[in-house]
Motif scaffolding. Structure first.
Motif, PDB file in Angstrom:
ATOM      1  N   MET A 144      57.810 -15.985 -25.241  1.00  0.00           N
ATOM      2  CA  MET A 144      57.671 -15.329 -26.708  1.00  0.00           C
ATOM      3  C   MET A 144      56.996 -13.903 -26.380  1.00  0.00           C
ATOM      4  O   MET A 144      55.988 -13.849 -25.761  1.00  0.00           O
ATOM      5  N   THR A 145      57.766 -13.042 -27.037  1.00  0.00           N
ATOM      6  CA  THR A 145      57.287 -11.689 -26.910  1.00  0.00           C
ATOM      7  C   THR A 145      56.272 -11.357 -28.030  1.00  0.00           C
ATOM      8  O   THR A 145      56.500 -11.947 -29.157  1.00  0.00           O
ATOM      9  N   GLN A 146      55.212 -10.688 -27.754  1.00  0.00           N
ATOM     10  CA  GLN A 146      54.388 -10.347 -28.705  1.00  0.00           C
ATOM     11  C   GLN A 146      54.513  -8.743 -29.104  1.00  0.00           C
ATOM     12  O   GLN A 146      54.811  -7.971 -28.311  1.00  0.00           O
ATOM     13  N   THR A 147      54.654  -8.282 -30.493  1.00  0.00           N
ATOM     14  CA  THR A 147      54.573  -7.012 -30.833  1.00  0.00           C
ATOM     15  C   THR A 147      53.131  -6.671 -31.331  1.00  0.00           C
ATOM     16  O   THR A 147      52.472  -7.560 -31.789  1.00  0.00           O
ATOM     17  N   ALA A 148      53.093  -5.251 -31.598  1.00  0.00           N
ATOM     18  CA  ALA A 148      51.635  -5.046 -32.189  1.00  0.00           C
ATOM     19  C   ALA A 148      51.891  -5.345 -33.531  1.00  0.00           C
ATOM     20  O   ALA A 148      52.664  -5.634 -34.224  1.00  0.00           O
ATOM     21  N   PRO A 149      50.460  -5.617 -34.138  1.00  0.00           N
ATOM     22  CA  PRO A 149      50.197  -6.269 -35.415  1.00  0.00           C
ATOM     23  C   PRO A 149      50.949  -5.249 -36.470  1.00  0.00           C
ATOM     24  O   PRO A 149      50.692  -4.119 -36.188  1.00  0.00           O
ATOM     25  N   LEU A 150      51.385  -5.897 -37.453  1.00  0.00           N
ATOM     26  CA  LEU A 150      52.044  -5.047 -38.520  1.00  0.00           C
ATOM     27  C   LEU A 150      50.710  -4.560 -39.437  1.00  0.00           C
ATOM     28  O   LEU A 150      49.940  -5.259 -39.982  1.00  0.00           O
ATOM     29  N   ASP A 151      50.875  -3.368 -39.913  1.00  0.00           N
ATOM     30  CA  ASP A 151      49.809  -2.937 -40.969  1.00  0.00           C
ATOM     31  C   ASP A 151      50.210  -3.611 -42.280  1.00  0.00           C
ATOM     32  O   ASP A 151      51.201  -4.191 -42.600  1.00  0.00           O
ATOM     33  N   LEU A 152      49.145  -3.396 -43.224  1.00  0.00           N
ATOM     34  CA  LEU A 152      49.577  -3.782 -44.569  1.00  0.00           C
ATOM     35  C   LEU A 152      50.572  -3.367 -45.035  1.00  0.00           C
ATOM     36  O   LEU A 152      51.526  -4.118 -45.757  1.00  0.00           O
ATOM     37  N   ILE A 153      51.088  -1.967 -45.097  1.00  0.00           N
ATOM     38  CA  ILE A 153      52.317  -1.676 -45.681  1.00  0.00           C
ATOM     39  C   ILE A 153      53.569  -2.114 -45.156  1.00  0.00           C
ATOM     40  O   ILE A 153      54.575  -2.478 -45.679  1.00  0.00           O
ATOM     41  N   ASP A 154      53.725  -2.223 -43.797  1.00  0.00           N
ATOM     42  CA  ASP A 154      54.851  -2.706 -42.961  1.00  0.00           C
ATOM     43  C   ASP A 154      54.945  -4.404 -43.428  1.00  0.00           C
ATOM     44  O   ASP A 154      55.864  -4.757 -43.849  1.00  0.00           O
ATOM     45  N   ARG A 155      53.997  -4.942 -43.638  1.00  0.00           N
ATOM     46  CA  ARG A 155      53.917  -6.600 -44.151  1.00  0.00           C
ATOM     47  C   ARG A 155      54.368  -6.717 -45.469  1.00  0.00           C
ATOM     48  O   ARG A 155      55.198  -7.574 -45.866  1.00  0.00           O
ATOM     49  N   LYS A 156      53.984  -5.731 -46.201  1.00  0.00           N
ATOM     50  CA  LYS A 156      54.330  -5.576 -47.878  1.00  0.00           C
ATOM     51  C   LYS A 156      56.154  -5.444 -47.846  1.00  0.00           C
ATOM     52  O   LYS A 156      56.488  -5.891 -48.339  1.00  0.00           O
ATOM     53  N   ILE A 157      56.392  -4.327 -46.800  1.00  0.00           N
ATOM     54  CA  ILE A 157      57.739  -4.008 -46.949  1.00  0.00           C
ATOM     55  C   ILE A 157      58.628  -5.337 -46.579  1.00  0.00           C
ATOM     56  O   ILE A 157      59.631  -5.550 -47.071  1.00  0.00           O
ATOM     57  N   VAL A 158      58.050  -5.816 -45.330  1.00  0.00           N
ATOM     58  CA  VAL A 158      58.898  -7.084 -44.866  1.00  0.00           C
ATOM     59  C   VAL A 158      59.004  -8.147 -46.236  1.00  0.00           C
ATOM     60  O   VAL A 158      59.797  -8.607 -46.201  1.00  0.00           O
ATOM     61  N   ALA A 159      57.855  -8.485 -46.628  1.00  0.00           N
ATOM     62  CA  ALA A 159      57.933  -9.305 -47.692  1.00  0.00           C
ATOM     63  C   ALA A 159      58.750  -9.111 -48.727  1.00  0.00           C
ATOM     64  O   ALA A 159      59.478  -9.928 -49.347  1.00  0.00           O
ATOM     65  N   VAL A 160      58.959  -7.957 -49.291  1.00  0.00           N
ATOM     66  CA  VAL A 160      59.813  -7.518 -50.227  1.00  0.00           C
ATOM     67  C   VAL A 160      61.452  -7.748 -49.880  1.00  0.00           C
ATOM     68  O   VAL A 160      62.255  -8.394 -50.500  1.00  0.00           O
ATOM     69  N   LEU A 161      61.649  -7.340 -48.561  1.00  0.00           N
ATOM     70  CA  LEU A 161      62.936  -7.321 -48.242  1.00  0.00           C
ATOM     71  C   LEU A 161      63.293  -8.889 -47.816  1.00  0.00           C
ATOM     72  O   LEU A 161      64.325  -9.275 -47.820  1.00  0.00           O
ATOM     73  N   MET A 162      62.439  -9.735 -47.370  1.00  0.00           N
ATOM     74  CA  MET A 162      62.705 -11.222 -47.226  1.00  0.00           C
ATOM     75  C   MET A 162      62.921 -11.733 -48.656  1.00  0.00           C
ATOM     76  O   MET A 162      63.781 -12.779 -48.626  1.00  0.00           O
ATOM     77  N   THR A 163      62.665 -11.387 -49.712  1.00  0.00           N
ATOM     78  CA  THR A 163      62.585 -11.726 -50.892  1.00  0.00           C
ATOM     79  C   THR A 163      64.059 -11.479 -51.577  1.00  0.00           C
ATOM     80  O   THR A 163      64.698 -12.346 -52.167  1.00  0.00           O
ATOM     81  N   ASP A 164      64.329 -10.290 -51.326  1.00  0.00           N
ATOM     82  CA  ASP A 164      65.562  -9.557 -51.843  1.00  0.00           C
ATOM     83  C   ASP A 164      65.862  -8.216 -50.949  1.00  0.00           C
ATOM     84  O   ASP A 164      65.371  -6.986 -51.143  1.00  0.00           O
ATOM     85  N   ALA A 165      66.855  -8.560 -50.113  1.00  0.00           N
ATOM     86  CA  ALA A 165      67.093  -7.233 -48.992  1.00  0.00           C
ATOM     87  C   ALA A 165      67.906  -6.347 -49.820  1.00  0.00           C
ATOM     88  O   ALA A 165      68.336  -5.255 -49.244  1.00  0.00           O
ATOM     89  N   THR A 166      68.300  -6.524 -51.075  1.00  0.00           N
ATOM     90  CA  THR A 166      69.035  -5.468 -51.768  1.00  0.00           C
ATOM     91  C   THR A 166      68.292  -4.708 -52.479  1.00  0.00           C
ATOM     92  O   THR A 166      68.585  -3.707 -53.403  1.00  0.00           O
ATOM     93  N   THR A 167      66.601  -4.788 -52.567  1.00  0.00           N
ATOM     94  CA  THR A 167      66.023  -4.131 -53.309  1.00  0.00           C
ATOM     95  C   THR A 167      66.301  -2.485 -52.950  1.00  0.00           C
ATOM     96  O   THR A 167      65.972  -2.121 -51.847  1.00  0.00           O
ATOM     97  N   PRO A 168      66.319  -1.791 -53.814  1.00  0.00           N
ATOM     98  CA  PRO A 168      66.485  -0.196 -53.580  1.00  0.00           C
ATOM     99  C   PRO A 168      65.281   0.314 -53.044  1.00  0.00           C
ATOM    100  O   PRO A 168      64.003  -0.136 -53.357  1.00  0.00           O
ATOM    101  N   ILE A 169      65.147   1.123 -52.295  1.00  0.00           N
ATOM    102  CA  ILE A 169      64.359   1.893 -51.387  1.00  0.00           C
ATOM    103  C   ILE A 169      63.157   2.379 -52.331  1.00  0.00           C
ATOM    104  O   ILE A 169      62.141   2.194 -52.280  1.00  0.00           O
ATOM    105  N   ALA A 170      63.655   3.132 -53.497  1.00  0.00           N
ATOM    106  CA  ALA A 170      62.736   3.561 -54.575  1.00  0.00           C
ATOM    107  C   ALA A 170      61.758   2.560 -55.034  1.00  0.00           C
ATOM    108  O   ALA A 170      60.569   2.416 -55.373  1.00  0.00           O
TER     109      ALA A 170
END
Length: 160
Positions: free
Chosen positions: A1-27
């Protein structure tokens, strides 16, 4: 299993939004995570490049596509050699009804999530699988109702 650097809060929020709806506009994503659009887009590109985000897909209702029966298939291997494992991998790759395949620890060696229209289609799947590769035992559990389904991991979107 590969480990990556921990994601910061903003990256985690981005991932959470995209996992909920990947069509969410960038804005909208940028607004939700407190960034402007360009830095937000660059972070998304980095998340994709590093393999945190692996794909963006549309989820469909299996019943509305004619796949009314979900079966969890347990497989015990007759042996654990490389040759058998490769043959098994080829066999399940050739069967599009296999939605997920997991190598397990415990009583079964592999667990498959299979979708088919009905019992007759499952019987055809079973025959195709057992004709393609030697299997010690096959067990099947038929799902009656899906109580919960998500593809979004419970990413922490709060400061730690």
């Amino acid at each position: 299993m590969t480990q990556t650097a921990p994601l910061d809060l903003i990256d985690r929020k981005i991932v959470a939004v995209l996992m909920t709806d990947a069509t969410t506009p960038i804005a909208q994503i940028a607004d939700k995570v407190g960034l402007s659009q360009t830095p937000c887009w660059k972070r998304i590109q980095k998340l994709e490049a590093t393999g945190v985000l692996t794909r963006r897909v549309a989820l469909a209702d299996p019943a509305k596509l004619g796949f009314g029966l979900t079966v969890f298939v347990g497989v015990q291997a007759p042996d654990h050699g490389t040759e058998w494992r490769l043959a098994f991998a080829r066999a399940i790759d050739a069967l599009p009804q296999v939605m997920e395949a997991w190598r397990m620890a415990g009583d079964i060696d592999y667990l498959l999530r299979v979708v088919v229209p009905d019992m007759a289609a499952y019987d055809r799947f079973y025959t195709a699988l057992t004709d393609a590769v030697a299997i010690k035992t096959v067990t099947a559990q038929f799902a009656m109702e899906r109580l919960r389904h998500t593809t979004a991991y419970p990413v922490n979107t709060r400061d730690r």
